[in-house]
Design a protein around this motif. Structure first.
Motif, PDB file in Angstrom:
ATOM      1  N   ASN A   1     -54.290   7.940   8.129  1.00  0.00           N
ATOM      2  CA  ASN A   1     -52.993   7.688   8.123  1.00  0.00           C
ATOM      3  C   ASN A   1     -52.440   6.402   8.875  1.00  0.00           C
ATOM      4  OD1 ASN A   1     -50.136   8.225   8.544  1.00  0.00           O
ATOM      5  ND2 ASN A   1     -50.335   9.648  10.344  1.00  0.00           N
ATOM      6  N   ASP A   2     -51.907   5.516   8.068  1.00  0.00           N
ATOM      7  CA  ASP A   2     -51.401   4.241   8.573  1.00  0.00           C
ATOM      8  C   ASP A   2     -49.904   4.105   8.716  1.00  0.00           C
ATOM      9  OD1 ASP A   2     -54.034   2.850   8.118  1.00  0.00           O
ATOM     10  OD2 ASP A   2     -53.893   2.469   5.997  1.00  0.00           O
ATOM     11  N   SER A   3     -49.204   5.243   8.888  1.00  0.00           N
ATOM     12  CA  SER A   3     -48.035   5.472   8.962  1.00  0.00           C
ATOM     13  C   SER A   3     -47.720   5.433  10.517  1.00  0.00           C
ATOM     14  CB  SER A   3     -47.258   6.512   8.176  1.00  0.00           C
ATOM     15  OG  SER A   3     -47.547   7.596   8.954  1.00  0.00           O
ATOM     16  N   ALA A   4     -46.519   5.415  10.935  1.00  0.00           N
ATOM     17  CA  ALA A   4     -45.990   5.470  12.297  1.00  0.00           C
ATOM     18  C   ALA A   4     -45.689   6.806  12.740  1.00  0.00           C
ATOM     19  CB  ALA A   4     -44.779   4.796  12.562  1.00  0.00           C
ATOM     20  N   PHE A   5     -46.023   8.021  11.759  1.00  0.00           N
ATOM     21  CA  PHE A   5     -45.547   9.291  11.946  1.00  0.00           C
ATOM     22  C   PHE A   5     -46.774  10.238  12.082  1.00  0.00           C
ATOM     23  CE2 PHE A   5     -42.522   6.990   9.178  1.00  0.00           C
ATOM     24  CZ  PHE A   5     -41.258   7.110   9.984  1.00  0.00           C
ATOM     25  N   HIS A   6     -46.579  11.311  12.828  1.00  0.00           N
ATOM     26  CA  HIS A   6     -47.581  12.393  13.033  1.00  0.00           C
ATOM     27  C   HIS A   6     -47.409  13.138  11.769  1.00  0.00           C
ATOM     28  CE1 HIS A   6     -47.446  11.672  17.222  1.00  0.00           C
ATOM     29  NE2 HIS A   6     -48.551  12.349  17.382  1.00  0.00           N
ATOM     30  N   ILE A   7     -48.521  13.498  11.001  1.00  0.00           N
ATOM     31  CA  ILE A   7     -48.598  14.268   9.784  1.00  0.00           C
ATOM     32  C   ILE A   7     -49.046  15.779   9.983  1.00  0.00           C
ATOM     33  CG2 ILE A   7     -49.333  14.585   7.244  1.00  0.00           C
ATOM     34  CD1 ILE A   7     -49.046  11.449   6.972  1.00  0.00           C
ATOM     35  N   SER A   8     -48.374  16.707  10.019  1.00  0.00           N
ATOM     36  CA  SER A   8     -49.044  18.268  10.160  1.00  0.00           C
ATOM     37  C   SER A   8     -49.183  18.802   8.806  1.00  0.00           C
ATOM     38  CB  SER A   8     -47.926  19.011  10.690  1.00  0.00           C
ATOM     39  OG  SER A   8     -48.007  18.548  12.206  1.00  0.00           O
TER      40      SER A   8
END
Length: 240
Positions: free
Chosen positions: A169-176
């Motif tokens: 995950n290279d984004s700034a967000f948590h991914i559930s």
């Protein structure tokens, strides 16, 4: 009667003296809370689904029990008597500092029903706690939370000498995640991924795929959980 049987009979008799509550008396109006900067306040609604009054206790704690992370939030009211079939808004207040500005942070919001004292001494009372995710999302983060799941990187790896899957995950967000499955021909391999933090990766062994070599799987199908708690379907390719 042998000793083992006598103990089982005695234990069953002890349990028969107690009655257990069938369900929790409270419900929340969401499965997660997102506080987006620059706002410093949000709320969650608690409903008493029973006709009798109850007490509720609410608090916020770090995501990891092994973490010494500070909790820069306050919740009010932390303790509240709730009349039958009533509702209460919990205010969640952020102190405005102490969290990274380049990524989301995550905590747990817990709401616990405190059992009323029973007139019957033979009633076993249990405090029921509901716990949901609390995200703090700073203003100005790059990218879009709704697009982040589709930009995950999936790669076949060897994990302990066996086929594995790495998720990045290279984004700034948590991914559930809801479900995560590798599709290889007619075969389906579930992956026990739950959530991926910003700028992080996780790898999982592919159970039941001892003969599957890196590069052998072609597709990934998964569900991400959005801010409303709704599962969203995705599919993508896996690189070797």
């Amino acid at each position: 009667m042998n000793k083992s049987l006598a103990m089982n009979v005695a234990f069953a008799g002890l349990l028969s003296l107690f009655a257990l509550p069938s369900h929790a008396g409270i419900s929340l109006n969401g499965t997660r809370v997102v506080l987006t900067g620059p706002k410093k306040e949000t709320s969650m609604l608690v409903l008493n689904d029973e006709s009798m009054p109850i007490m509720i206790q609410s608090w916020i704690e770090p995501f990891s029990t092994s973490s010494d992370q500070d909790v820069p939030f306050a919740i009010t009211p932390p303790l509240k008597r709730l009349s039958g079939n009533a509702r209460q808004q919990l205010r969640i207040l952020y102190q405005g500092m102490g969290l990274p500005a380049d990524r989301e942070s995550m905590f747990w919001l817990s709401v616990q029903e405190i059992p009323q004292k029973s007139k019957d001494e033979n009633i076993l009372q249990i405090a029921v706690r509901q716990r949901i995710k609390l995200f703090y999302r700073p203003a100005g983060l790059p990218g879009d939370i709704d697009q982040a799941p589709s930009r995950l990187q999936w790669r076949m790896v060897l994990k302990e000498g066996k086929p594995g899957l790495e998720i990045r995950n290279d984004s700034a967000f948590h991914i559930s995640f809801g479900t995560v499955n590798i599709k290889s021909g007619s075969n389906n391999y579930p992956i026990p991924a739950e959530m991926l933090a910003p700028y992080s990766s996780q790898s999982f062994m592919i159970e039941g795929a001892s003969s599957l070599a890196p590069g052998g799987a072609t597709k990934i199908e998964f569900e991400s959980i959005n801010d409303d708690g709704v599962p969203v379907q995705h599919s993508g390719d896996i690189s070797s």
